[in-house]
Design a protein around this motif. Sequence first.
Motif, PDB file in Angstrom:
ATOM      1  N   VAL A 182     -20.103 -62.948  44.284  1.00  0.00           N
ATOM      2  CA  VAL A 182     -19.350 -62.590  42.736  1.00  0.00           C
ATOM      3  C   VAL A 182     -18.165 -63.329  42.746  1.00  0.00           C
ATOM      4  O   VAL A 182     -17.250 -63.248  43.472  1.00  0.00           O
ATOM      5  N   GLU A 183     -17.875 -63.528  41.465  1.00  0.00           N
ATOM      6  CA  GLU A 183     -16.806 -64.036  41.113  1.00  0.00           C
ATOM      7  C   GLU A 183     -16.009 -63.558  39.881  1.00  0.00           C
ATOM      8  O   GLU A 183     -16.678 -63.130  38.937  1.00  0.00           O
ATOM      9  N   HIS A 184     -14.755 -62.998  40.157  1.00  0.00           N
ATOM     10  CA  HIS A 184     -13.983 -62.331  39.079  1.00  0.00           C
ATOM     11  C   HIS A 184     -12.593 -62.589  38.956  1.00  0.00           C
ATOM     12  O   HIS A 184     -12.031 -62.953  40.142  1.00  0.00           O
ATOM     13  N   VAL A 185     -11.915 -62.580  37.939  1.00  0.00           N
ATOM     14  CA  VAL A 185     -10.418 -62.950  37.824  1.00  0.00           C
ATOM     15  C   VAL A 185      -9.706 -62.284  38.469  1.00  0.00           C
ATOM     16  O   VAL A 185      -8.465 -62.451  38.985  1.00  0.00           O
ATOM     17  N   ALA A 186     -10.004 -60.848  38.858  1.00  0.00           N
ATOM     18  CA  ALA A 186      -9.135 -59.873  39.809  1.00  0.00           C
ATOM     19  C   ALA A 186      -9.434 -60.221  41.199  1.00  0.00           C
ATOM     20  O   ALA A 186      -8.544 -59.338  42.136  1.00  0.00           O
ATOM     21  N   LEU A 187     -10.251 -60.979  41.751  1.00  0.00           N
ATOM     22  CA  LEU A 187     -10.659 -61.363  42.990  1.00  0.00           C
ATOM     23  C   LEU A 187      -9.668 -62.575  43.322  1.00  0.00           C
ATOM     24  O   LEU A 187      -9.801 -63.695  42.721  1.00  0.00           O
ATOM     25  N   PRO A 188      -8.932 -62.663  44.549  1.00  0.00           N
ATOM     26  CA  PRO A 188      -8.310 -63.686  44.947  1.00  0.00           C
ATOM     27  C   PRO A 188      -9.205 -64.817  45.465  1.00  0.00           C
ATOM     28  O   PRO A 188      -8.923 -65.937  45.224  1.00  0.00           O
ATOM     29  N   ARG A 189     -10.400 -64.550  45.790  1.00  0.00           N
ATOM     30  CA  ARG A 189     -11.490 -65.635  46.159  1.00  0.00           C
ATOM     31  C   ARG A 189     -12.999 -65.004  46.036  1.00  0.00           C
ATOM     32  O   ARG A 189     -12.879 -63.909  45.788  1.00  0.00           O
ATOM     33  N   PRO A 190     -13.912 -65.590  45.722  1.00  0.00           N
ATOM     34  CA  PRO A 190     -15.116 -65.108  45.728  1.00  0.00           C
ATOM     35  C   PRO A 190     -15.594 -64.032  46.664  1.00  0.00           C
ATOM     36  O   PRO A 190     -15.282 -64.541  47.784  1.00  0.00           O
ATOM     37  N   ARG A 204      -6.143 -55.621  35.720  1.00  0.00           N
ATOM     38  CA  ARG A 204      -7.406 -56.256  36.153  1.00  0.00           C
ATOM     39  C   ARG A 204      -7.830 -55.337  37.540  1.00  0.00           C
ATOM     40  O   ARG A 204      -6.888 -55.023  38.340  1.00  0.00           O
ATOM     41  N   ASP A 205      -9.157 -55.011  37.453  1.00  0.00           N
ATOM     42  CA  ASP A 205      -9.581 -54.300  38.531  1.00  0.00           C
ATOM     43  C   ASP A 205     -10.657 -54.888  39.250  1.00  0.00           C
ATOM     44  O   ASP A 205     -11.670 -55.638  38.852  1.00  0.00           O
ATOM     45  N   PRO A 206     -10.541 -55.285  40.406  1.00  0.00           N
ATOM     46  CA  PRO A 206     -11.728 -56.149  41.226  1.00  0.00           C
ATOM     47  C   PRO A 206     -12.744 -55.551  41.555  1.00  0.00           C
ATOM     48  O   PRO A 206     -12.699 -54.213  41.540  1.00  0.00           O
ATOM     49  N   PRO A 207     -14.095 -56.011  41.741  1.00  0.00           N
ATOM     50  CA  PRO A 207     -15.243 -55.286  41.646  1.00  0.00           C
ATOM     51  C   PRO A 207     -15.345 -54.918  43.057  1.00  0.00           C
ATOM     52  O   PRO A 207     -15.018 -55.792  44.080  1.00  0.00           O
ATOM     53  N   GLU A 208     -16.454 -53.938  43.347  1.00  0.00           N
ATOM     54  CA  GLU A 208     -16.732 -53.478  44.561  1.00  0.00           C
ATOM     55  C   GLU A 208     -18.412 -53.980  44.430  1.00  0.00           C
ATOM     56  O   GLU A 208     -19.010 -53.866  43.631  1.00  0.00           O
ATOM     57  N   THR A 263     -14.213 -49.068  33.379  1.00  0.00           N
ATOM     58  CA  THR A 263     -14.304 -50.168  33.952  1.00  0.00           C
ATOM     59  C   THR A 263     -15.977 -50.366  33.719  1.00  0.00           C
ATOM     60  O   THR A 263     -16.422 -49.784  32.836  1.00  0.00           O
ATOM     61  N   PHE A 264     -16.523 -51.337  34.303  1.00  0.00           N
ATOM     62  CA  PHE A 264     -17.735 -51.705  34.204  1.00  0.00           C
ATOM     63  C   PHE A 264     -18.834 -51.914  35.509  1.00  0.00           C
ATOM     64  O   PHE A 264     -18.032 -52.018  36.557  1.00  0.00           O
ATOM     65  N   HIS A 265     -20.153 -51.750  35.255  1.00  0.00           N
ATOM     66  CA  HIS A 265     -20.889 -52.166  36.423  1.00  0.00           C
ATOM     67  C   HIS A 265     -22.042 -53.105  35.939  1.00  0.00           C
ATOM     68  O   HIS A 265     -22.214 -53.090  34.726  1.00  0.00           O
ATOM     69  N   GLN A 266     -22.669 -53.818  36.923  1.00  0.00           N
ATOM     70  CA  GLN A 266     -23.496 -54.823  36.460  1.00  0.00           C
ATOM     71  C   GLN A 266     -24.535 -55.281  37.875  1.00  0.00           C
ATOM     72  O   GLN A 266     -24.032 -54.712  38.847  1.00  0.00           O
ATOM     73  N   ASN A 270     -19.478 -52.861  40.899  1.00  0.00           N
ATOM     74  CA  ASN A 270     -19.037 -51.925  40.061  1.00  0.00           C
ATOM     75  C   ASN A 270     -17.743 -51.728  40.198  1.00  0.00           C
ATOM     76  O   ASN A 270     -16.806 -52.394  40.853  1.00  0.00           O
ATOM     77  N   HIS A 271     -17.135 -50.974  39.199  1.00  0.00           N
ATOM     78  CA  HIS A 271     -15.766 -50.781  38.860  1.00  0.00           C
ATOM     79  C   HIS A 271     -15.068 -51.949  38.782  1.00  0.00           C
ATOM     80  O   HIS A 271     -13.972 -52.151  39.505  1.00  0.00           O
ATOM     81  N   PHE A 272     -15.231 -52.846  37.867  1.00  0.00           N
ATOM     82  CA  PHE A 272     -14.559 -54.110  37.557  1.00  0.00           C
ATOM     83  C   PHE A 272     -14.104 -54.132  36.228  1.00  0.00           C
ATOM     84  O   PHE A 272     -14.884 -53.746  35.378  1.00  0.00           O
ATOM     85  N   TYR A 273     -12.895 -54.976  36.040  1.00  0.00           N
ATOM     86  CA  TYR A 273     -12.347 -54.829  34.644  1.00  0.00           C
ATOM     87  C   TYR A 273     -11.673 -56.396  34.713  1.00  0.00           C
ATOM     88  O   TYR A 273     -10.781 -56.602  35.525  1.00  0.00           O
ATOM     89  N   PRO A 274     -11.665 -57.232  33.634  1.00  0.00           N
ATOM     90  CA  PRO A 274     -12.470 -57.235  32.595  1.00  0.00           C
ATOM     91  C   PRO A 274     -13.769 -57.494  32.850  1.00  0.00           C
ATOM     92  O   PRO A 274     -14.229 -57.527  34.104  1.00  0.00           O
ATOM     93  N   PRO A 275     -14.841 -57.143  31.910  1.00  0.00           N
ATOM     94  CA  PRO A 275     -16.088 -57.034  32.103  1.00  0.00           C
ATOM     95  C   PRO A 275     -16.824 -58.492  32.000  1.00  0.00           C
ATOM     96  O   PRO A 275     -17.887 -58.794  31.296  1.00  0.00           O
ATOM     97  N   PHE A 276     -16.369 -59.480  32.589  1.00  0.00           N
ATOM     98  CA  PHE A 276     -16.828 -60.904  32.608  1.00  0.00           C
ATOM     99  C   PHE A 276     -16.979 -61.137  34.350  1.00  0.00           C
ATOM    100  O   PHE A 276     -15.863 -61.459  34.999  1.00  0.00           O
ATOM    101  N   ILE A 277     -18.096 -61.379  34.757  1.00  0.00           N
ATOM    102  CA  ILE A 277     -18.111 -61.715  36.164  1.00  0.00           C
ATOM    103  C   ILE A 277     -19.414 -62.684  36.377  1.00  0.00           C
ATOM    104  O   ILE A 277     -20.434 -62.844  35.491  1.00  0.00           O
ATOM    105  N   LYS A 278     -19.251 -63.296  37.564  1.00  0.00           N
ATOM    106  CA  LYS A 278     -20.369 -64.292  37.714  1.00  0.00           C
ATOM    107  C   LYS A 278     -21.011 -64.067  39.016  1.00  0.00           C
ATOM    108  O   LYS A 278     -20.385 -63.638  40.085  1.00  0.00           O
ATOM    109  N   PHE A 279     -22.380 -64.129  39.047  1.00  0.00           N
ATOM    110  CA  PHE A 279     -23.241 -64.029  40.192  1.00  0.00           C
ATOM    111  C   PHE A 279     -23.752 -65.335  40.946  1.00  0.00           C
ATOM    112  O   PHE A 279     -24.080 -66.236  40.102  1.00  0.00           O
ATOM    113  N   SER A 280     -23.931 -65.368  41.918  1.00  0.00           N
ATOM    114  CA  SER A 280     -24.573 -66.618  42.520  1.00  0.00           C
ATOM    115  C   SER A 280     -25.412 -66.287  43.956  1.00  0.00           C
ATOM    116  O   SER A 280     -24.782 -65.544  44.609  1.00  0.00           O
ATOM    117  N   TRP A 281     -26.641 -66.718  44.097  1.00  0.00           N
ATOM    118  CA  TRP A 281     -27.322 -66.521  45.403  1.00  0.00           C
ATOM    119  C   TRP A 281     -27.567 -67.517  46.071  1.00  0.00           C
ATOM    120  O   TRP A 281     -27.512 -68.841  45.615  1.00  0.00           O
TER     121      TRP A 281
END
Length: 253
Positions: free
Chosen positions: A195-203, A114-118, A174-177, A140-151
């Motif tokens: 952003v929320e991603h499985v590689a992040l310990p918290r959003p 798992r690669d956490p996003p920047e 890796t992926f970018h979005q 950018n630079h996250f894996y796997p390519p499933f991520i959630k955004f909220s504003w």
Amino acid sequence: MTTCRSHLKRSALVILMINSFCASSQIAHEFTYVVGCFGNGSTEVQLEFDSEEVFYVDFERKEVEYTGPDFFEGDLREIFRNMNIYRNAGRNKNACSAILAYCTTEEKHPQEERDPPESIIYTAEEIEPGVKNSLICFVNHFYPPFIKFSWTKNGHPVSEGVLTSRYYPNNDQTFHQFSTLTFIPSETDIYSCTVEHVALPRPKTRIWEPDFSHQSIEHDVFLAVALSLGMLAFAAGIFLIFKARRMNSFPGS
């Protein structure tokens, strides 16, 4: 090129890439056909021209989505009409899934890497009070390519005016979005993108606050210059009047 990433703990991904090069007017161009399949059963198929997406296959809707680039002349649907894009993508999907199953078995189900996003947040244009603009949340630079955004705006969730792109592959697998929010800048409003991603310990949250100070500085500089020019003109006028009076006081002059 076929890449099986299971030996690098990236067991949920197999990428098949076919590169083709062409030259026109001494300028080389590259077509890249990418097939990516994942452990959760999803598959991505897309064609790129010089790293810009031409089309991707939506297997859920069972159709091909043509996305550009804008400089292509003609209707892309017509250009690829007789090439059986969707049928060939289905065959590649099956082949990719078979390779993924083989790699997973060979590696005895290694733990997925798992690669956490920047992430960064910025505006599309220079901000002006009351002028419509867009906030861009780039991940950018996250894996796997499933991520959630909220504003949020001033701490309250925002969904109106939000547009989120598909995720796109990088060369390092890796992926970018992107996610964009259309808004009107105001001195009192504060925005955030989370952003929320499985590689992040918290959003992960990025904050954006408007800064119009540079505009007031430019205004002050303009006033200072204008006042200086005005004073110079005033001084020059006084000098000319004084000189004319001195000349008139001497008859022979």
